[in-house]
Each structure stands twice: as C-alpha cells, then as structure tokens.
Design a protein around this motif. Structure first.
Motif, PDB file in Angstrom:
ATOM      1  N   UNK A 183       0.807  -1.207   0.000  1.00  0.00           N
ATOM      2  CA  UNK A 183       0.000   0.000   0.000  1.00  0.00           C
ATOM      3  C   UNK A 183       0.838   1.253   0.000  1.00  0.00           C
ATOM      4  N   UNK A 184       2.088   1.140   0.398  1.00  0.00           N
ATOM      5  CA  UNK A 184       2.945   2.309   0.345  1.00  0.00           C
ATOM      6  C   UNK A 184       3.858   2.229  -0.879  1.00  0.00           C
ATOM      7  N   UNK A 185       3.503   1.336  -1.778  1.00  0.00           N
ATOM      8  CA  UNK A 185       4.221   1.198  -3.052  1.00  0.00           C
ATOM      9  C   UNK A 185       5.705   0.904  -2.888  1.00  0.00           C
ATOM     10  N   UNK A 233      -3.567   0.864  -5.340  1.00  0.00           N
ATOM     11  CA  UNK A 233      -2.459   0.282  -6.077  1.00  0.00           C
ATOM     12  C   UNK A 233      -2.740   0.047  -7.549  1.00  0.00           C
ATOM     13  N   UNK A 255      -3.042   3.416  -9.435  1.00  0.00           N
ATOM     14  CA  UNK A 255      -1.757   4.080  -9.662  1.00  0.00           C
ATOM     15  C   UNK A 255      -1.012   3.398 -10.799  1.00  0.00           C
ATOM     16  N   UNK A 297      -0.471   9.075  -1.745  1.00  0.00           N
ATOM     17  CA  UNK A 297      -0.529   8.282  -2.953  1.00  0.00           C
ATOM     18  C   UNK A 297      -0.248   9.152  -4.177  1.00  0.00           C
ATOM     19  N   UNK A 316       3.395   9.793  -4.567  1.00  0.00           N
ATOM     20  CA  UNK A 316       4.066   8.608  -5.112  1.00  0.00           C
ATOM     21  C   UNK A 316       3.763   8.467  -6.604  1.00  0.00           C
ATOM     22  N   UNK A 344       6.394   8.513  -9.752  1.00  0.00           N
ATOM     23  CA  UNK A 344       6.653   7.388 -10.649  1.00  0.00           C
ATOM     24  C   UNK A 344       6.126   7.637 -12.054  1.00  0.00           C
ATOM     25  N   UNK A 363      -1.038   3.372   3.832  1.00  0.00           N
ATOM     26  CA  UNK A 363      -0.846   4.300   2.724  1.00  0.00           C
ATOM     27  C   UNK A 363      -1.523   5.643   2.997  1.00  0.00           C
ATOM     28  N   UNK A 387       9.928   6.692   0.962  1.00  0.00           N
ATOM     29  CA  UNK A 387       8.866   6.097   0.135  1.00  0.00           C
ATOM     30  C   UNK A 387       8.993   6.474  -1.329  1.00  0.00           C
ATOM     31  N   UNK A 418      12.055   6.643  -3.084  1.00  0.00           N
ATOM     32  CA  UNK A 418      13.236   6.177  -3.831  1.00  0.00           C
ATOM     33  C   UNK A 418      12.832   5.112  -4.844  1.00  0.00           C
ATOM     34  N   UNK A 419      13.353   5.354  -6.012  1.00  0.00           N
ATOM     35  CA  UNK A 419      12.976   4.435  -7.097  1.00  0.00           C
ATOM     36  C   UNK A 419      13.969   3.308  -7.200  1.00  0.00           C
TER      37      UNK A 419
END
Ligand SMILES: Nc1ncnc2c1ncn2[C@@H]1O[C@H](COP(=O)(O)OP(=O)(O)OP(=O)(O)O)[C@@H](O)[C@H]1O
Ligand SMILES: Nc1ncnc2c1ncn2[C@@H]1O[C@H](COP(=O)(O)OP(=O)(O)OP(=O)(O)O)[C@@H](O)[C@H]1O
Ligand SMILES: [Mg+2]
Ligand SMILES: [Mg+2]
Lengths: 252, 245, 276, 252, 245
Positions: free
Chosen positions: A219-221, C56, C59, C76, C79, C83, C133, C273, C275-276
């Motif tokens: 849920x926090x990806x 999820x 997104x 969210x 994020x 991305x 989340x 949260x 960082x890729x």
C-alpha cells in the motif's frame, strides 16, 4: 464413436456456449496484449530487492507458517471425521449426510476474511483470529474434498469388512483410509500451501505474519520490499510443496 | 439354518435377472459346492446369503428370520459368525499381510480396540497358525499389493478362517491356486467343517474338487437351480447340461 | 457489464477516471454517475468513472496510461507523481478550506495529555496507525514519532505495540474501546465520524495536531493536454450539486497543483517512500 | 500394535512439538474469547441488508462467476495435460518430470494478486487480467493435484495398455483418465468455487466483479452492503458446489 | 523366437528371488503351458517375456536381440504382436465391455486415432466376432465393474485376441472360468495357434487342461525350472514334486 456419445457433444456445445458468454462478460481479448513493455517495466520496479529488514521479515514468515500449519492441521483433524459423515457411502442416515454436507458447504462458502473480521472483533488483532479463520475454512474444504475421495474409493475392501461383521466405523475407517491416505496427504499439503497464501488476505485486516507486512509495503508502493515478501511467501510455498512431496512418496 | 424363499435378484444395469425364483435350504453339517457356468449367478447367490447383496424379491432366512427384517446389530452378529472369501479377494490395499488377516477379528471387537490394534495374544497366535495353515511363507509385513495372485487369495482365506465361523461362504476360494495347494486348502476347510459341524457353502469351478469334498452339489444355470443332490448323483448328462455352451 | 470495456472505450476516446472512496461513507454510485454526466458535458467527450477499492491498481494503471484521471490521497498522489508524473489539478474544499490535519488522539480517561507524555510512557503505550498508505493516519504522525525518537518502524520502536488498523474509522473505535492507548487519525474524518454519531466525540482527547495538509487531489496522467486540464478544472469548480459534493464530504472544489503537496513530498521522501 | 509402528509415535511426538511451537508463535489462546458481545455487536451492523442495488450487484456477480468459470476451465484444460508430464508414473524423462513440477510449483507459489498486478499493467483494469491471473494460478494448482491423482491411480490398466503395444500417451490417457475422472471433476469444481473467492483479492486491485464491490463497500464501512456481497458470494459458491455434486454423481 | 539366458528377478520387498537363473528358449509353433505352485514365479516369468517385468540379471532375447537393448519403438512393435492376458485382468474401470475390448487395437493406431476412437469397420467386426467367441452375452455398453468374475476374464481374453498376435501370453487365463467355458477358450486358443503357427505360452493350474492342449510343459518351483518336456513325459512323481506342500 467408441469413446464419445452423442451426449458428450451436447456437453461440449454447452460448454462452448458458456465459455463464449463468459468471454464476452469479462472482456476476454488477447489483442489487448500490446504492451508487453509495460509488464517488463513494472516488474523491473520490484528490483533490486530491499533486504534491509530481512531478519524481521523472516520472523514474520515464521508466524505465517505457524498460522498456516495450525490452520491446516486442525482443519484436517476436524474435517477428516466429518468427511466420513459427508460421504454417501459411509454416512449412515440421509439426514446426517445431508446435514454435514450443508454445514461443510456453508463453512466453505464464507470467505476467510469474513471469518477473520468477525473473530478479530472478539479476539483483537493478531495471528490468533487468522488461525481460527483458516481452521474454520479448512474444515469445510478438507471435509468436502476428503469425502469425495471416500466416495470414489474401491468398495471391495469395505464389503469385506462388513462381511466380517465389523462395526460400521471400524469397517469404514480401516478399509477406506489406507486407500485414500496418499491423496489425503496431498490435499493436506496443498491446503497448507494455500493457507500461506490466505495469510495475505488476512494480513489485510490485521491477521499478522508476512501477509500483513506485504500489504503494508504494497500500500505504500514499496515494491522493492513487496518483492522480498512475495519471495518469502513463494519460498514457503515451495518448501511446503517439496516436503509434502517427500512425505507422500514415503506412503504411496 | 439358512433358507431362501423365492429369491430373485435383478441388477440395475442388466436386463436379465441374476437369480430367478430360488428356494433352497441349508442345514448345519452341509458341505455344499455350487457349480455353474460363468455368469450363472454363483457369486450373486453366495453374496445374497449373508445380505451383502440385497434380494429383489423373496427372502433369505437365518434360523427362520428374514435377514431384511433384522436390526443392524443382529445382521452384524450373523456376519461375524460367517466367514466369507470373495472372488476378487477384497484385500485392503497398502496394509500388510498380517494387518489384513487381523481384520478378520473385527467382528468381535469394539471400534476402539479395532482401530487401536489391540489384539490378544490368543488372537495373534491364531493368526500365525492360519498363516501357516494356508502355507503363506512370505514376510508378514509385506504389503498385499506385492503378493502373487494365489498368495493374495490365501490371505483372504486366512482372514476368513481366523473368524472361527459357524458358516463358511467361499466364492471360488481356490481359483487362483495350484491343484496341490487347492486340495490342501479344501482339506483344512473340511476338517474345520467336520470338527465343529459347520455349514459350508462354496462356489467352485473344479468339479473334481467339488465331488471329492461336497456332501451336496447345487448347480445354477442362468439364475436358476438346475441340479441339487449328492455328488454321486451328478451324471455326465447333468454335467453336460450345466456347462454346455 | 460496462467497466470491463474501459480499454476499448478509451480507444474510442472515452476519458476514464478512477475513484477510490477513501474518506466517504455510503454508496456513491449515484453521485459518481452525476459527476460523470457533468464532466461528459463539459469535456464534450464520453467520461467513464469507476470506483476502485484501493490505490495500487489505479496508480499502476495510470502509470501505464490505462486510465486518464484519478482521485488520490495526498501521499498516494505524491508517489504517483514521482513514478509517472501524474499532475494534481483539482482538490476539494471542506468547510471552505483545502486543508486538513493529522491528529494523535487518546481516550479522555487516558493519563496521556501530550506528545511528551506519549514519548515518556511509550513502553506502556499501545499505538495504532490507520491505513499504511494514509497520509494523516500513518505517514505524518509516523514522522512526528520518529522525530521524537520513539518509532523507527513497526518492528523497531519503543512502544508496547504498534499496529495498523487499516482505516481511520477502526482507529477511532480502537481508541474509544481502549483497545489501544493512542492513535493517529485524519481530522476531517474524525469530525465526520463524530457528526454522524459513529463515535462519541466526548470520549476523546486530541494530544497533537499536525501542520496543515493539503486535501485529496484529482490528478491527470502525464501528457494530458492543457485544454483538457482547463475544461476539467472549470467543470469541477462549477460543481454545486449537493449530492456530488457530499459524496466527497466536500463543500466545493478548487484548483490545485503539484507544488501544493511539497510538504508531503518531503515527508514521504524522508520516509524513503519515493526512492525508485 | 498392529497398525502403529514405533515410527508413528515419533511422528506424533514431532507433530505435537510443532503444534506447541506454532501455538506459542501465534498466541493461540482460547481464553481470549471474552468479547462475544463485540462479535454479536459487529455482526449486527451487517443487518438489515441493503438490497437497493441488488440488480447491479447481481450483474457484478455474473461477471465474477464468468471470471471464475474461465479461470478454472482454462486452468484445467492446460493443467490436465501438464499433470501427466508432472506425474512420476507417466512422465517419460526425469528432466521433463522435474521441469514441469518446478514450473507448476512456481505458478502455484506466486500469489494471484501478483499475477493480477503485473497483467493489469499491460491490459488495464477490469476482469480480463483477473481471468488470466486465475488461469495461471489454476494451471499450477490443478496440474499438481491431478498429477498426484495420476500417481496414486491403479497401475494394472496402464500395464495392460503397455502390453498391447499402445503408444505411451494413448496408454496413459485411456487407462488413467477413467480412473481419476470423478476426482478430477471434484477438483475442478472445487477450484471453480475457490476462484469465486479469489476474485475478492483481485477485486482489491481492480479485478472487477463482486469482489471489487465488496472491497469498496468494506472500505467505506457499508457493512449492510458488505453483507449482501458476502451473501451473493456464498450463494455462488453453494450453487457451484451443488451443481458439481450433481455432475459428479453422474460420472461416478 | 524368444529365449531367456540366465534370467533372475529380485523384487524389492522380498528377500528371495522370484526367478532364479532361468535359461529357456521357445520357437514358433510351441504351445507351452507353465505349471507351478502358487508363488513359484509363473506370473513373474510370463511378465518378463515381453519386458513388463524388467529382469535383474540375464537377458530376454527376441529373435536374438535382448529386449533391454531395444528402442522404445521396437519394444512397442514386439508388444503389439504379443497378446497378453493378466492374472488380475487389468481391465480399465468405468469403461464399457466394448470399449475395453477396442483398446486391444491400440498397438496399431496413432495416438490421435486411439483417443478419438476412430476404428475401421473391419476392426469393429473383429471385436464383435471375438465377443461371440468368448461367449460374452452381456450388453456391450455395460461397464466392466458390473460383470461377473468370469465375464471380466473373458473381456480380457477378447482384448488380447483382437490383437491378432504372433505370440500369445496368458497368465491363468481361465482360472475364473467354469470347466466348459475354459475348455472352449482353450480350443479357440489352440485353433488360432495352429492356423497361424503362433507361439503360445500359458500359465495354468489345471493340469488336465495343460496336458490336453500343450505341446510342451514347463514347471517352475521356487523360481527355478524343475520340469521341461512334452506332456506325456510328466510322471506322477513329477506332479508330486511340483505341487508338494
Ligand atoms: N510386487 C512384488 N513385490 C515383492 N514380491 C513379489 C511381488 N510380486 C510377486 N512377488 C513374490 O515373488 C514370488 C513369485 O511371484 P509370482 O507372482 O510370479 O508367483 P506365481 O507363480 O504367479 O503365483 P500365483 O500362482 O500365486 O499367481 C512370490 O513369492 C511372490 O511373493
Ligand atoms: N454389478 C452388476 N451389475 C449388473 N449386472 C451384474 C452385476 N454383477 C453381476 N451381474 C450379472 O449377473 C449375472 C450373474 O453374475 P454372477 O457374478 O453372480 O455370476 P457368477 O456365476 O459368479 O459368474 P462367474 O463364474 O463368472 O464369477 C451375470 O450375467 C452378470 O453379468
Ligand atoms: Mg462369480
Ligand atoms: Mg501368478
């Protein structure tokens, strides 16, 4: 036309019709598969894995495997006797047969997460309600699957025991259990595997274990953590599968 | 002791009756051999005697009482006094020779004792004796799947013998055995029979064996009794009639 | 069914929107249908709104251009922006303001009166976050507790126990029933729960209030043309329909842009949260 | 000690140890059952059911049942042939046997929602990725379960076909399939049932059907709608169960 | 045609060898009956001839080539020329009488044709003929579970006969049959044998039948060959020695 009868063709036509209808309803269409790149790109996000918290996650995995083990073992211990009541050839009265079947069917029809939710309210969050939810569900599943194994067991040995004048239950158990035992084990290990995966859904509502971690990461990806969770789950499933295979080989 | 009154048996998936209007009666001390062509109804007949095969019409009486009217408990009592050997042996797969034979005692045991495997020394001695008697010189712990055809059959015979039955029903109990062993098995059955004044009824294809041991011969043909009498009254014409193609 | 044809309809030019009913209670189907009609008319294009239970899928779908616009939670959104360059264009006003807060709440009988108390007594405190989340139920209070040195992660903290209840509603109830000693919650939802009588406001104490947090945004996928964005903003700002507004617990809509979420972004970044 | 050997006692001791350990880890404790009132209270929130949207929910249920049907039927159609490759007694080369087993084990170990997520990046939201996810998973499950049925089938008939000089595959198929058919059907219907429940997890990521509705209602605390969704799911499961039973009775 | 060179067979779960150092050879035209006590190794012997039972040491040669060295395809060619009847019939459950018999043609068909059930009119005629020959007067569509013991055995015989085999292997093919039917089955086998100059090898317990039809008798005892010769050379002492307890 040796193996096929006319009725088989009718069944095939019927199935084809149902398949077509279902395909329409679900938008089944392989031409949609244009974007393979998307898939590769998405999967690449899961790597490299973030193994910082591995010790903690291993601990949680241990909890998950405990949940799954208790859930399936107790499910089997309770479901196995019930399955004899729910099999046409071993159940004595039609009412008992029918009653047990209905009860098992009911247990099976309630999604695990509903059991989990209800039990959570009485027991608080954590793995315990998850265990109970899995036990309840597994009683339904194993009870039914084993009862069908019983129904398709060979009748000869039971007849022999009946002819000996054996009590009904000794006859049923001693003549049928050895026949179905390898398949019962196979079902047990399969349910054990499934219970590990079920912990995912239960994790969503606070059932503890790696399933809960997975949902938090999901849920926090944090896909690089999700991949670790999934990997642990996969390893557990494969481990159970593997040891199940070995044990089964011994009894077959 | 056992009598049949107008017994017929119809199977669901077959048009012709397997047994047709049979009336017979058997007394203690009878050693009966049942002859008949393949498909004549011998197995159906023997299975109907202890109620394994329910009859379609008529009734099977034990000591004057129809088996279909007895309580489950009474039927069980009859059956534990009745040793039975099946044409296809009906051994329990994955169990050992010894375990299969021990199931012969189940009629006299509580469910718990049966399932826990609590057998007395006497019972074990008895089982060992019967294994000797039927000349089974294989490891007792071998699974029955790993036996030769005749050895399987002898396990089935031993299982029936340990019951110490009052009535002995055999459905071709020596079909898979060589003539030497077959004869010795019949000797055991006969000795048992005479010593305890049993009722023995055996389906058998081997007419010589039947003539040698039986006190009474019955022949079935297409579900009907076509011969009933002492062995020496069976003429060559009878034989011809029974087995004609 | 109709939503399953989304992909096809997109090719035919339908504008697809995903909505996650995050802070609403009650069936919003009717409201969404109305909204769909309003937007269709303003965009002069077929609009399809579908509701989804969680972020999820939405997104990821937006990430791969399977969906054109979505209603996100602030975290969210950040994020998603990171991305896939989703862009916030509109947000909602609640009681006229586009802000809300994160609260730390305790039961009124609790000896905990401030964050200091919480920190001092952490060994005896059972603490509850909401959904992992959630911005106000997890991210922001998590950072506060981190700064106070009592919390690093679920596995590494100084509390007696830490759990994620999964929702604001559950957190409130857990505090009210004393199953936990303290919890983190969205201020707007807390107020709404009190208003609706789901919880008894008198049973609670608020021991901490975060800085202003910008409200839930509506974000479009990368590369949406200016013209469409403009018409969408106009359409939303023009909405006065009570049914639609109520479905989001809003009193109106206002323009938003990416930089409105800067504070949340830095918080998320701090939490690792992004960082890729 | 006729049925039990020393090794059985060792196994029982071992199991008991594992159970005790697992109970400890999961906080297994029945005294926690204090708050029955909570449970009753919680359940009472689910009623009366809110049936306003029933037609819509029925439509969604139809989609769910289509997803489940396609997912399990195609899973069976692909899994059945593979199961012959994955059974020790019908697989020809050890490498193929091992390879297929591993592949099936892998498919089974990946949680359905991971498949779902990956597929939806290429296919978009909706039921289609859900169907594919269930197919993939079911190939793994049915492939394994059927392969174990194959392994415990009677060897005699296969031997007869081998002695006739039949080609390997005709021998395996014609001699084994009739033996295991009732149990294969039982597995198929069981998986069909499971697929309905799986649609719940997939609903969470936008897989459509009643599962998606259930999660929406759940997350927005509309328990009076959740109860309707759960009821529909239960009805579907029971319906599948029931028709499975009837069909199975015909072939046994 | 077939010869065995120092063949021994050991089973895993048994201590003693089932066959011990057997060397024999068989020619086209031989009608061999194999005698022996139960457990002597007859079934093991007959199953080792077509490679169903792999041998532990030694080798089984077909036309001079060891079966263990042949390719799978070659083994299959040998087997389709070889009709075999099993002691336990090995019928396919849940299939009908007719379907079971049709599987006898599988050796000559592609996988697809086999599984689709594509049989020529000639094959169907042949199957019908064999059903007649073995006197199976039951519904062709009846499932084999619903047959009497002897009827099952006759289905197995018919399945082997439709193969039109060059070599005929029978493991007690008439054990479940009455003497009349048994004799008529042997007549069919013999007629087939003579008409096409086959090699026929049959395990049989019925010594009279063996003597009547065989051109050569072999007796096994504890895995070894203890007699090999024409029927009329079998003395009473031999008989006694073979079957002694
Ligand atoms: N699968 C097996 N595993 C272990 N031992 C076996 C197996 N099959 C047979 N045997 C043993 O091998 C020996 C020979 O068996 P075989 O079946 O060849 O005897 P047979 O002469 O055919 O006897 P019968 O007339 O009783 O059928 C016997 O002692 C038997 O116990
Ligand atoms: N389960 C069944 N269903 C239908 N018909 C059956 C069934 N069992 C036997 N029959 C038929 O009933 C008749 C008598 O069968 P039964 O088994 O009693 O014969 P039998 O005399 O024992 O023959 P055999 O010597 O071949 O064992 C046969 O024609 C047979 O086909
Ligand atoms: Mg019979
Ligand atoms: Mg044999």
């Amino acid at each position: 036309m040796i193996w096929f009868k006319k009725s088989h063709y009718i069944i095939i036509m019927l199935l084809a019709g149902l398949v077509a209808g279902s395909m329409y309803l679900t938008g089944f269409d392989f031409t949609k598969f244009q974007d393979f790149r998307n898939m590769a790109d998405f999967i690449s996000k899961w790597f490299p894995m973030n193994t910082e918290n591995l010790p903690f996650l291993l601990e949680e995995s241990l909890i998950t495997i405990s949940i799954a083990f208790l859930g399936s073992l107790f499910g089997l211990l309770i479901g196995l006797p019930l399955s004899f009541l729910a099999a046409r050839n071993t159940s004595r009265f039609h009412t008992i047969y029918f009653g047990t079947r209905t009860a098992l069917s009911f247990l099976r029809s309630v999604p695990e997460f509903v059991f989990g939710l209800v039990l959570l309210t009485a027991l608080g969050l954590g793995p315990f309600p998850a265990v109970l939810a899995i036990i309840l569900h597994n009683i339904g599943v194993l009870g039914k699957l084993v009862s069908e194994l019983i129904e398709s067991a060979e009748k000869g040995p039971v007849e022999a025991m009946v002819a000996v004048g054996s009590k009904r239950w000794s006859a049923n158990i001693i003549a049928i259990l050895p026949q179905i035992w390898p398949n019962v084990l196979s079902q047990f290990f399969y349910r054990f595997e499934v219970a590990v995966r079920t912990s995912l859904v239960l994790g969503l509502i606070g059932g503890g274990g790696i399933g809960q971690q997975l949902f938090i990461h999901f849920k926090t990806f944090q896909y690089q953590l999700v991949s670790v969770d999934v990997l642990l789950i996969m390893l557990m499933v494969i481990l159970i599968d593997f040891s199940g295979g070995i044990i089964r080989k011994k009894v077959i | 002791m056992i009598s049949l009154e107008n017994v017929s048996v119809y199977y669901k998936s077959s048009e012709r009756p397997a047994l047709k209007d049979i009336s017979l009666s058997f007394q203690k001390g009878d050693f009966v051999c049942v002859l008949g062509k393949s498909g004549a109804g011998k197995s159906t007949f023997i299975r109907s005697l202890n109620g394994l095969q329910p009859v379609s019409t008529g009734s099977v009486l034990w000591n004057g009482r129809a088996i279909s009217t007895l309580s489950e408990r009474e039927v069980r009592e009859i059956r534990r006094e009745t040793g039975m050997i099946f044409q296809h042996f009906n051994l329990i797969p994955r169990l050992s020779v010894y375990q299969n034979i021990m199931t012969g005692f189940f009629g006299y045991k509580s469910t718990a004792a049966s399932l826990l495997g609590l057998f007395s020394a006497e019972e074990k001695r008895k089982a060992g004796e019967m294994i000797e008697a039927v000349e089974l010189n294989v490891e007792h712990s071998r699974k029955v799947e790993h036996l030769s055809g005749g050895q399987k059959q002898r396990v089935a015979i031993a299982r029936a013998l340990v019951q110490d039955p009052e009535v002995f029903l055999g459905d071709e109990p020596v079909a898979s055995l060589d003539p030497g062993t077959a004869d010795r098995i019949f000797q055991i059955l006969k000795k048992n029979h005479s010593a305890r004044n049993l009722l023995t009824i055996i389906n058998v294809h081997d007419v010589l064996l039947a003539k040698k041991y039986a006190s009474r011969l019955i022949a079935l043909k297409e579900g009907k009794v076509v011969f009933d009498g002492p062995p020496n009254s069976l003429t060559d014409e009878d034989y011809e009639m029974i087995y004609r193609g | 069914g109709k939503k399953e044809n989304q992909e096809e309809s997109k090719e035919k030019g339908a504008f697809t929107i995903g909505v996650i009913p995050a802070q609403t209670e009650g069936e919003m189907k009717g409201a969404l249908e109305k909204l769909q009609d309003v937007l269709s008319e303003k965009l002069d294009r077929e609009v399809k709104i579908t509701s989804y239970p969680d972020y999820n899928g939405v997104v990821e779908a937006m990430n791969y251009k399977k969906i054109d616009m979505a209603y996100y939670g602030p975290l969210t959104y950040v994020i998603a922006h990171e991305s896939s360059r989703a862009e916030a264009i509109v947000t909602q006003l609640i009681k006229g303001e586009p802000f809300y807060y994160s609260y730390l709440i305790t039961h009124k009988d609790s000896p905990l009166k401030s964050v200091d108390d919480l920190v001092k007594n952490s060994k005896n405190v059972k603490f509850a976050f909401g959904d992992p989340s959630s911005t106000s139920g997890s991210l922001i209070p998590g950072i506060e507790l981190k700064d106070q040195g009592v919390y690093k992660s679920e596995s590494d903290n100084k509390f007696k126990s830490v759990q994620f209840t999964g929702s604001h509603d559950a957190t409130a109830l857990a505090v009210q029933n004393k199953q936990v000693d303290a919890g983190a919650i969205d201020s707007a939802i807390f107020d709404k729960l009190v208003e609706e009588g789901t919880i008894d406001g008198k049973q609670f104490k608020t021991i901490w209030k975060s800085e202003k947090l910008f409200q839930y945004p509506w974000a479009v996928s990368k590369g949406t043309d200016k013209e469409t964005v403009k018409s969408l903003q106009d359409a939303f700002l023009g909405i006065k329909d009570k049914e639609i507004l109520n479905a989001f617990g809003a009193t109106g809509f206002t323009k938003a842009e990416n930089k409105d979420y800067e504070s949340i972004r830095s918080a998320a970044d701090k939490e690792g949260l992004l960082k890729e």
